[in-house]
Design a protein around this motif. Structure first.
Motif, PDB file in Angstrom:
ATOM      1  N   ARG A 148       0.824  -1.216   0.000  1.00  0.00           N
ATOM      2  CA  ARG A 148       0.000   0.000   0.000  1.00  0.00           C
ATOM      3  C   ARG A 148       0.855   1.263   0.000  1.00  0.00           C
ATOM      4  N   LYS A 149       1.898   1.274   0.812  1.00  0.00           N
ATOM      5  CA  LYS A 149       2.785   2.443   0.832  1.00  0.00           C
ATOM      6  C   LYS A 149       3.458   2.620  -0.524  1.00  0.00           C
ATOM      7  N   ALA A 150       3.911   1.522  -1.118  1.00  0.00           N
ATOM      8  CA  ALA A 150       4.548   1.587  -2.431  1.00  0.00           C
ATOM      9  C   ALA A 150       3.555   2.080  -3.485  1.00  0.00           C
ATOM     10  N   ALA A 151       2.343   1.551  -3.470  1.00  0.00           N
ATOM     11  CA  ALA A 151       1.329   1.951  -4.449  1.00  0.00           C
ATOM     12  C   ALA A 151       1.000   3.427  -4.312  1.00  0.00           C
ATOM     13  N   ASP A 152       0.929   3.908  -3.090  1.00  0.00           N
ATOM     14  CA  ASP A 152       0.633   5.318  -2.853  1.00  0.00           C
ATOM     15  C   ASP A 152       1.751   6.200  -3.415  1.00  0.00           C
ATOM     16  N   LYS A 153       2.997   5.843  -3.146  1.00  0.00           N
ATOM     17  CA  LYS A 153       4.123   6.640  -3.649  1.00  0.00           C
ATOM     18  C   LYS A 153       4.210   6.550  -5.174  1.00  0.00           C
ATOM     19  N   ALA A 154       4.014   5.351  -5.713  1.00  0.00           N
ATOM     20  CA  ALA A 154       4.052   5.176  -7.168  1.00  0.00           C
ATOM     21  C   ALA A 154       2.979   6.041  -7.832  1.00  0.00           C
ATOM     22  N   ARG A 155       1.789   6.047  -7.270  1.00  0.00           N
ATOM     23  CA  ARG A 155       0.689   6.855  -7.821  1.00  0.00           C
ATOM     24  C   ARG A 155       1.079   8.332  -7.833  1.00  0.00           C
ATOM     25  N   ARG A 156       1.692   8.805  -6.754  1.00  0.00           N
ATOM     26  CA  ARG A 156       2.117  10.210  -6.705  1.00  0.00           C
ATOM     27  C   ARG A 156       3.159  10.508  -7.773  1.00  0.00           C
ATOM     28  N   GLN A 157       3.860   9.480  -8.238  1.00  0.00           N
ATOM     29  CA  GLN A 157       4.856   9.649  -9.299  1.00  0.00           C
ATOM     30  C   GLN A 157       4.314   9.271 -10.677  1.00  0.00           C
ATOM     31  N   GLY A 158       2.993   9.073 -10.752  1.00  0.00           N
ATOM     32  CA  GLY A 158       2.347   8.819 -12.035  1.00  0.00           C
ATOM     33  C   GLY A 158       2.291   7.366 -12.471  1.00  0.00           C
ATOM     34  N   VAL A 159       2.555   6.443 -11.559  1.00  0.00           N
ATOM     35  CA  VAL A 159       2.536   5.012 -11.897  1.00  0.00           C
ATOM     36  C   VAL A 159       1.405   4.340 -11.121  1.00  0.00           C
ATOM     37  N   GLU A 160       0.470   3.751 -11.849  1.00  0.00           N
ATOM     38  CA  GLU A 160      -0.622   3.008 -11.214  1.00  0.00           C
ATOM     39  C   GLU A 160      -0.172   1.571 -10.982  1.00  0.00           C
ATOM     40  N   MET A 161      -0.432   1.068  -9.779  1.00  0.00           N
ATOM     41  CA  MET A 161       0.007  -0.264  -9.387  1.00  0.00           C
ATOM     42  C   MET A 161      -1.219  -1.095  -9.005  1.00  0.00           C
ATOM     43  N   PHE A 162      -1.289  -2.298  -9.534  1.00  0.00           N
ATOM     44  CA  PHE A 162      -2.382  -3.211  -9.229  1.00  0.00           C
ATOM     45  C   PHE A 162      -1.825  -4.546  -8.764  1.00  0.00           C
ATOM     46  N   VAL A 163      -2.575  -5.234  -7.931  1.00  0.00           N
ATOM     47  CA  VAL A 163      -2.240  -6.596  -7.533  1.00  0.00           C
ATOM     48  C   VAL A 163      -2.924  -7.520  -8.528  1.00  0.00           C
ATOM     49  N   THR A 164      -2.129  -8.318  -9.242  1.00  0.00           N
ATOM     50  CA  THR A 164      -2.702  -9.263 -10.195  1.00  0.00           C
ATOM     51  C   THR A 164      -2.902 -10.634  -9.571  1.00  0.00           C
ATOM     52  N   SER A 165      -2.200 -10.887  -8.465  1.00  0.00           N
ATOM     53  CA  SER A 165      -2.409 -12.100  -7.677  1.00  0.00           C
ATOM     54  C   SER A 165      -1.836 -11.840  -6.286  1.00  0.00           C
ATOM     55  N   GLY A 166      -2.572 -12.260  -5.292  1.00  0.00           N
ATOM     56  CA  GLY A 166      -2.125 -12.101  -3.913  1.00  0.00           C
ATOM     57  C   GLY A 166      -2.262 -13.425  -3.185  1.00  0.00           C
ATOM     58  N   TRP A 167      -3.020 -13.409  -2.073  1.00  0.00           N
ATOM     59  CA  TRP A 167      -3.272 -14.654  -1.356  1.00  0.00           C
ATOM     60  C   TRP A 167      -4.036 -15.603  -2.278  1.00  0.00           C
ATOM     61  N   ARG A 168      -3.697 -16.908  -2.187  1.00  0.00           N
ATOM     62  CA  ARG A 168      -4.393 -17.957  -2.943  1.00  0.00           C
ATOM     63  C   ARG A 168      -4.720 -19.111  -2.017  1.00  0.00           C
ATOM     64  N   SER A 169      -5.862 -19.711  -2.233  1.00  0.00           N
ATOM     65  CA  SER A 169      -6.215 -20.913  -1.465  1.00  0.00           C
ATOM     66  C   SER A 169      -5.351 -22.082  -1.937  1.00  0.00           C
ATOM     67  N   VAL A 170      -5.277 -23.099  -1.106  1.00  0.00           N
ATOM     68  CA  VAL A 170      -4.543 -24.318  -1.461  1.00  0.00           C
ATOM     69  C   VAL A 170      -5.107 -24.897  -2.751  1.00  0.00           C
ATOM     70  N   GLU A 171      -6.430 -24.965  -2.864  1.00  0.00           N
ATOM     71  CA  GLU A 171      -7.059 -25.549  -4.047  1.00  0.00           C
ATOM     72  C   GLU A 171      -6.743 -24.750  -5.303  1.00  0.00           C
ATOM     73  N   TYR A 172      -6.813 -23.424  -5.200  1.00  0.00           N
ATOM     74  CA  TYR A 172      -6.514 -22.582  -6.360  1.00  0.00           C
ATOM     75  C   TYR A 172      -5.045 -22.739  -6.765  1.00  0.00           C
ATOM     76  N   GLN A 173      -4.144 -22.748  -5.802  1.00  0.00           N
ATOM     77  CA  GLN A 173      -2.718 -22.926  -6.100  1.00  0.00           C
ATOM     78  C   GLN A 173      -2.492 -24.271  -6.777  1.00  0.00           C
ATOM     79  N   ARG A 174      -3.156 -25.310  -6.271  1.00  0.00           N
ATOM     80  CA  ARG A 174      -3.015 -26.644  -6.869  1.00  0.00           C
ATOM     81  C   ARG A 174      -3.488 -26.627  -8.322  1.00  0.00           C
ATOM     82  N   SER A 175      -4.603 -25.938  -8.589  1.00  0.00           N
ATOM     83  CA  SER A 175      -5.107 -25.888  -9.970  1.00  0.00           C
ATOM     84  C   SER A 175      -4.144 -25.104 -10.871  1.00  0.00           C
ATOM     85  N   LEU A 176      -3.554 -24.036 -10.350  1.00  0.00           N
ATOM     86  CA  LEU A 176      -2.562 -23.288 -11.137  1.00  0.00           C
ATOM     87  C   LEU A 176      -1.350 -24.158 -11.448  1.00  0.00           C
ATOM     88  N   GLN A 177      -0.922 -24.945 -10.462  1.00  0.00           N
ATOM     89  CA  GLN A 177       0.235 -25.802 -10.698  1.00  0.00           C
ATOM     90  C   GLN A 177      -0.088 -26.893 -11.725  1.00  0.00           C
TER      91      GLN A 177
END
Length: 175
Positions: A63-92
């Protein structure tokens, strides 16, 4: 000229920057952490389980990084964060099908037992300009690119203001 709505949004985001992770750290059985928006979601969106179940220190740093990046004109998004065991297994399993073997797949997608995403200790960031910004500035927040073959994958790997260790070649080098 700053409109009142923009000012309110900025103040809300600034207030969230230092907020600890929500107390609801236990995922419901229906939550898997999948992010359906291709661009990702805001690191301030604690309604989403991929954000809500992140480690409090990691979330604070992102959050601190995203806030500073935004002030410098860079938008930051989380494309993946916490994952369940089942979801991780399906990705693998999808990675095994794509790369032809478990060994090759684990260069990119670890098993649920090894994945920092399942523990809420890793985030994938996008878009590419945000990844580049975070690679250059992430140590200020304790955030480091963990794997050389994944410029989007960040973990807390130093104290805020410290120096990031060199990224490992890929996820197999970490285990």
């Amino acid at each position: 000229m700053i409109t009142s709505a923009l000012l309110a949004t900025s103040l809300t985001l600034a207030a969230c920057t230092d907020a600890p992770a929500p107390l609801d750290a236990r995922p419901s059985p229906k939550e898997d952490g999948r992010i359906s928006d291709a661009r990702g979601i805001s690191p301030f969106d604690t309604r989403h389980p991929a954000i809500r179940h992140l480690d409090a220190d990691l979330l604070r740093g992102v959050r601190k990084a995203a806030d500073k990046a935004r002030r410098q004109g860079v938008e930051m998004f989380v494309t993946s964060g916490w994952r369940s065991v089942e979801y991780q297994r399906s990705l693998q399993e999808r990675a095994v099908a794509r790369y032809g073997s478990r060994e090759q797949a684990e260069r990119f997608v670890l098993s649920p037992e090894k994945s920092a995403h399942v523990r809420g200790e890793a985030v994938d960031i996008g878009p590419t300009d945000a990844d580049d910004w975070l690679i250059r500035n992430g140590a200020e927040f304790g955030l480091c690119q963990t794997y050389a073959n994944e410029m989007w994958h960040f973990e807390l790997a130093t104290r805020p203001g410290g120096e990031c260790p060199p990224p490992k070649s890929d996820a197999t080098a970490a285990h």
